[in-house]
Design an enzyme around this catalytic site. Structure first.
Site, mmCIF file in Angstrom:
data_model
loop_
_atom_site.group_PDB
_atom_site.id
_atom_site.type_symbol
_atom_site.label_atom_id
_atom_site.label_comp_id
_atom_site.label_asym_id
_atom_site.label_seq_id
_atom_site.Cartn_x
_atom_site.Cartn_y
_atom_site.Cartn_z
ATOM 1 N N ASN A 12 10.816 -12.177 5.440
ATOM 2 C CA ASN A 12 11.455 -12.115 4.122
ATOM 3 C C ASN A 12 11.020 -10.818 3.451
ATOM 4 O OD1 ASN A 12 12.348 -12.450 1.510
ATOM 5 N ND2 ASN A 12 10.854 -14.037 0.978
ATOM 6 N N LYS A 14 11.971 -9.602 0.707
ATOM 7 C CA LYS A 14 12.024 -9.687 -0.766
ATOM 8 C C LYS A 14 12.791 -8.471 -1.316
ATOM 9 C CE LYS A 14 7.666 -12.115 -0.520
ATOM 10 N NZ LYS A 14 6.804 -12.974 -1.254
ATOM 11 N N HIS A 99 13.524 -20.386 -2.210
ATOM 12 C CA HIS A 99 12.204 -19.729 -2.168
ATOM 13 C C HIS A 99 11.513 -19.936 -3.516
ATOM 14 C CE1 HIS A 99 9.129 -16.634 -1.961
ATOM 15 N NE2 HIS A 99 9.309 -16.631 -0.654
ATOM 16 N N GLU A 101 9.863 -18.047 -5.336
ATOM 17 C CA GLU A 101 10.079 -16.986 -6.330
ATOM 18 C C GLU A 101 11.421 -17.177 -7.034
ATOM 19 O OE1 GLU A 101 9.350 -13.709 -3.685
ATOM 20 O OE2 GLU A 101 7.226 -14.238 -3.618
ATOM 21 N N GLU A 171 6.165 -23.802 2.460
ATOM 22 C CA GLU A 171 5.513 -22.648 1.852
ATOM 23 C C GLU A 171 4.763 -23.088 0.596
ATOM 24 O OE1 GLU A 171 7.456 -18.702 3.178
ATOM 25 O OE2 GLU A 171 8.238 -19.266 1.240
ATOM 26 N N GLY A 177 1.817 -14.655 -0.922
ATOM 27 C CA GLY A 177 1.423 -13.341 -1.440
ATOM 28 C C GLY A 177 0.034 -13.296 -2.034
ATOM 29 N N SER A 218 1.131 -16.094 3.281
ATOM 30 C CA SER A 218 0.095 -15.145 3.705
ATOM 31 C C SER A 218 -0.153 -15.164 5.212
ATOM 32 C CB SER A 218 -1.204 -15.399 2.929
ATOM 33 O OG SER A 218 -0.992 -15.200 1.550
#
Ligand code: PEP
Length: 266
Positions: A12, A14, A99, A101, A171, A177, A218
């Site tokens: 991904n 991003k 996701h 985010e 996730e 991250g 991560s």
């Protein structure tokens, strides 16, 4: 005989990589994996602006391309949005949905993830549906409830046969991250919970067993082998480490090793 699930290593990107940076990254990855055998299914998910470029670079090389979001409408007056048919027309085969985010910054909800999931299935885009708990939810002992609810909501009104083109990524939000990694045994436990949730929804164990489940959060070279060694983790959804060939290629290599172990011997 139980089905052999594919091994999937997805990147991904991003909101990183211009078109020319994307070209450079893809060319480096392709050069580094040229001699590798037993490749897993590698899915690169660049931003919309680099999708066409990446599709053209990888199409003869057995690598797939995914988007990071869609609108659930086919077309219409939805300024700024991109639909599933626009993506399939470019040769895009996968799409990341839900996701964290997008849930955190763009108002994605379980209900909108469900609408997007149905739109992607309708247009033969394989959805990679992200689920996972926040740190507060984990600390409050709500991980299982949150993850099961997200899975059930995403699959609302989805038929059992449509499950054959579905990928779920566990996730944990606190691991994305941050450098914090969910213990592989715990990630595997949640992957089994996801499979159990699907089985409870459809009462079809074979279907639940066939859904690939990825771990994301991560992921890096030092941790991936232990993650992929787990019985119910079929691959990885990778953010930061997918942005540099020297970090992503070792993850593909770890996928190759898992492919070797899972291919049925003749
Ligand atoms: C992600 O963006 O899906 C992700 C898992 O990011 P990272 O690997 O950087 O934690």
């Amino acid at each position: 005989m139980p089905s052999v699930r594919p091994v999937i290593i997805a990147g991904n990107w991003k909101m990183y990589k211009t078109k020319s940076e994307a070209e450079e990254l893809v060319n480096s990855i392709l050069a580094a994996i040229a001699e590798l055998g037993n490749l897993p299914c590698v899915v690169l998910c660049p931003p919309f602006t680099a999708l066409e470029t990446v599709v053209q670079l990888v199409q003869a090389r057995g690598i797939e391309v995914g988007a990071q979001n869609i609108d659930y409408h086919d077309a219409g007056a939805y300024t700024g949005e991109i639909s599933a048919p626009m993506l399939t027309h470019l040769g895009v085969k996968y799409v990341i949905l839900g996701h964290s985010e997008r849930r955190q910054y763009f108002g994605e909800t379980n209900a909108s993830v469900n609408l997007k999931l149905k739109a992607s299935l309708k247009h033969h885009l394989v959805p990679i549906v992200c689920v996972g708990e926040t740190v507060d939810e984990r600390e409050a002992g709500l991980t299982d409830a949150v993850v099961s609810r997200q899975v059930a909501a995403a699959l609302s009104d989805v038929s059992a046969t449509e499950l054959s083109s579905l990928i779920i990524a566990y996730e944990p939000v606190w691991a994305i991250g941050t450098g914090a990694v969910c213990e592989p045994v715990e990630a595997n436990r949640v992957a089994q919970l996801i499979r159990g949730t699907i089985n409870n929804l459809y009462h079809k164990k074979d279907f639940a067993e066939a859904v690939p489940i990825l771990y994301g959060g991560s992921v890096k070279a030092a941790t991936i082998e232990e993650q992929l060694a787990q019985s119910d983790i079929d691959g990885a959804l990778v953010g930061g480490a997918s942005l540099k060939a020297e970090e992503f290629v070792p993850l593909i290599q770890a996928g190759c090793k898992k492919v070797c172990l899972t291919v049925p011997k003749t």
